[in-house]
Design an enzyme around this catalytic site. Structure first.
Site, short mmCIF file in Angstrom:
data_model
loop_
_atom_site.label_atom_id
_atom_site.label_comp_id
_atom_site.label_asym_id
_atom_site.label_seq_id
_atom_site.Cartn_x
_atom_site.Cartn_y
_atom_site.Cartn_z
N GLY A 70 -8.63 0.76 -0.35
CA GLY A 70 -8.88 0.09 0.99
C GLY A 70 -8.47 1.21 2.10
N THR A 71 -7.41 1.90 1.77
CA THR A 71 -6.94 2.94 2.53
C THR A 71 -8.15 4.07 2.77
OG1 THR A 71 -4.44 2.37 1.90
CG2 THR A 71 -5.13 4.59 2.75
N GLN A 179 -7.99 -7.72 3.90
CA GLN A 179 -7.25 -9.37 3.72
C GLN A 179 -8.15 -10.39 3.90
OE1 GLN A 179 -4.43 -9.71 2.38
NE2 GLN A 179 -3.40 -7.73 2.36
N ALA A 200 -10.44 -4.01 -4.10
CA ALA A 200 -10.43 -4.94 -5.04
C ALA A 200 -9.08 -5.60 -5.46
CB ALA A 200 -10.92 -3.97 -6.18
N CYS A 325 11.97 -0.81 4.97
CA CYS A 325 13.36 0.00 4.88
C CYS A 325 12.83 1.34 4.86
CB CYS A 325 14.17 -0.72 3.62
SG CYS A 325 15.69 -0.18 3.82
C1 LIG Z 1 -5.30 -5.03 6.07
C2 LIG Z 1 -4.93 -4.00 4.84
N1 LIG Z 1 -5.85 -2.94 5.09
C3 LIG Z 1 -5.73 -1.89 4.14
C4 LIG Z 1 -4.91 -1.99 3.32
C5 LIG Z 1 -5.00 -0.84 2.04
O1 LIG Z 1 -5.37 -0.94 0.85
P1 LIG Z 1 -5.36 -0.26 -0.46
O2 LIG Z 1 -3.96 -1.12 -1.00
O3 LIG Z 1 -6.27 -0.60 -1.42
O4 LIG Z 1 -4.98 1.14 -0.37
C6 LIG Z 1 -4.32 -3.26 2.78
C7 LIG Z 1 -3.37 -3.24 1.70
O5 LIG Z 1 -2.20 -3.89 1.87
C8 LIG Z 1 -4.17 -4.15 3.87
O6 LIG Z 1 -3.57 -5.33 3.88
#
Ligand SMILES: Cc1ncc(COP(=O)(O)O)c(C=O)c1O
Length: 387
Positions: A70-71, A179, A200, A325
Site C-alpha cells: 500500500g505504501t 483500510q 493485500a 514510541c
Molecule cells: C491507511 C493505510 N495506508 C497505507 C498503509 C500501508 O500499507 P502497507 O503496509 O501495505 O505498506 C496502511 C498500513 O497500515 C494503512 O493503514
C-alpha cells in the site's frame, strides 16, 4: 485463549490464498514477462489476480498496477501525479492531517523539494468537512489525497463529494483505500476518484503485495526506472506468488463482503457497548455512525495506552495504540491530535480492530477481563482524574 484484535495492522492469510500461493511458488516460477510456456503460465495467473482485484474495486483489469505494498501504491500515486503535473505549473498538493505515514511522509518529502502542501484540519468527528477542502484549493492545486477509511479510528471520509470538489478546480484526486478495501464496498466509479491505493495484507492476502488503480487517461511518471512491467508504470519483476495470493483474497473478500461486514459490526458494537458499560470514564473516538464495521478506538481516562496494551497482551489479548514510541518517549497519535482531542486523550487510546476469526465468546472474554485490568492500572497511576 489468545485473541487477535489487531486486524487493521495486518490480517492472517486466508487459507485458500495460502494454499494457492504455495502452489504458485512451486509451479509458477516463470517470469511473467517471458514469452515461453513458463512465462505465459505465470502471466495467466497474474492476469486472473488482476481481474479479481479489479472486480473488488469495480475497475477494469488494465487499470490495475501491481505494487509491493500500500505504501508503494500511495507513493506512486502522489509522486507520479506530482511529477507528471509539474510542467503544468501547478505546484500545490492537499491532504488531511489524519492520513497514514505513507501519504504524510510523501507529502513532507515533496515539500522539501519545493512543493507547496496543505494539511487539512479535522474536528473531533474525524471526518473531513467538504468546505475545508473547498477553502484550501487554489488554481495551482495539482492533487488532493484524502484517505477512504482511517486506520486508527475507522471513520469513512466523504470521498465522492471531496473528489467532485477537487475536480471542479482542475485537481486530480487520490484516495488511500487500504483500510476500506475488503471491509466495505469500494467502487472507483462511484467514488469518482482518479487514483486508489490498496494493500493485500489488510484483507487476508499476504504482506508485500499491493495495487494502485489508475483511471484510464490519468498520466503518472513512475519513480522506479527499469523494465516495462505493468504497462510501463511500475518497473521490476512482479511478486507473482504474493500477487496471486492477493487475487484469491480479493475474490474471497468480495464473496463475503456484506455478510462479514454485518457480523463484524454486531461484534464491534457488542465490544464497544460492553466496555463503555463496564469501564467508567471511557469514550469512543471519532464519529460512530460513519466507520468501517470492524474498528473501535476508545480512550481510557488515567490509563497510559502502552501499559494497557502490555497488560492485555499478558492476558492473551492483542490490540494496538495509535501512539508510536520513538526514542523512549511516547508520542500521542497524530490522528487524534489532528482531530484536536486533548493530548491526554490522544495518549490513552486503544484501537480494537476485529476480523474473520473473532467470535462472540472472544468479545465477551475481553469485556470480562478489561474492567479489572483498567482498575489495576488506574490504582497505580499517578495521573489525576481528567474529564
Ligand atoms: C491507511 C493505510 N495506508 C497505507 C498503509 C500501508 O500499507 P502497507 O503496509 O501495505 O505498506 C496502511 C498500513 O497500515 C494503512 O493503514
Amino acid at each position: 485463549m489468545r485473541i487477535y484484535l489487531d486486524h487493521n495492522a495486518t490480517t492472517p492469510v486466508d487459507p485458500l490464498a495460502a494454499e494457492t500461493m504455495t502452489r504458485a511458488l512451486k509451479d509458477l516460477f516463470g517470469n511473467p514477462s517471458s514469452v515461453h510456456y513458463y512465462g505465459q503460465q505465470a502471466k495467466a495467473a497474474l492476469d486472473d489476480a488482476r481481474s479479481a482485484v479489479a472486480a473488488l474495486v469495480g475497475a477494469e483489469p488494465s487499470e490495475i498496477v501491481f505494487t509491493s505494498s500500500g505504501t508503494e501504491a500511495d507513493n506512486l500515486a502522489i509522486r507520479g501525479a506530482a511529477e507528471a503535473l509539474e510542467p503544468s505549473g501547478r505546484r500545490h498538493l492537499v491532504t488531511s492531517g489524519i492520513e497514514h505515514e505513507a501519504v504524510l511522509n510523501t507529502f513532507k518529502a515533496l515539500a522539501r523539494r519545493g512543493w507547496k502542501t496543505t494539511l487539512l484540519p479535522m474536528d473531533a468527528s474525524g471526518i473531513l468537512a467538504p468546505d475545508r477542502l473547498r477553502e484550501a484549493l487554489t488554481d495551482d492545486t495539482a492533487l488532493v489525497s484524502v484517505m477512504h477509511a482511517n486506520n486508527e479510528i475507522g471513520t469513512i471520509q466523504p470521498v465522492a463529494e471531496l473528489a467532485a470538489i477537487a475536480h471542479a478546480r482542475g485537481a486530480l484526486f487520490h484516495t488511500d483505500a487500504v483500510q476500506s478495501t475488503g471491509k466495505i464496498p469500494v467502487n472507483v466509479r462511484t467514488l469518482g476518484v482518479d487514483l486508489l491505493a490498496l494493500s493485500a495484507h489488510k484483507f487476508y492476502g499476504p504482506k508485500g503485495a499491493g495495487a494502485l488503480w489508475i483511471k484510464r487517461g490519468v498520466r503518472l511518471l513512475p519513480f522506479a526506472t527499469g523494465g516495462k512491467q505493468e504497462r510501463n508504470r511500475r518497473a521490476g519483476t512482479e511478486n507473482t506468488p504474493g500477487l496471486i495470493g492477493m487475487g484469491v483474497a480479493a475474490a474471497q473478500a468480495m464473496s463475503k463482503l456484506d455478510a462479514e461486514g454485518a457480523r463484524l459490526a454486531l461484534l464491534r458494537d457488542r465490544l464497544e457497548q460492553g466496555i463503555l458499560a463496564s469501564v467508567p470514564n471511557t469514550e469512543v473516538n471519532g464519529a460512530r455512525d460513519r466507520r468501517v464495521p470492524n474498528t473501535s478506538n476508545i480512550s481510557f481516562d488515567r490509563v497510559e495506552a502502552e501499559s494497557l496494551l502490555i497488560a492485555l497482551d499478558l492476558e492473551g489479548i492483542a490490540v494496538s495504540t495509535g501512539s508510536a514510541c520513538s526514542s523512549g518517549t511516547l508520542e500521542p497519535s497524530h490522528v487524534l491530535r489532528a482531530m484536536n482531542l486533548p493530548p491526554h486523550r490522544a495518549q490513552n487510546s486503544i484501537r480494537f480492530s476485529l476480523g474473520s476469526g473473532n467470535t462472540e465468546a472472544e468479545i465477551d472474554r475481553v469485556i470480562a477481563v478489561l474492567p479489572g485490568v483498567v482498575r489495576k492500572l488506574r490504582s497505580l497511576s499517578t495521573v489525576g482524574a481528567r474529564g
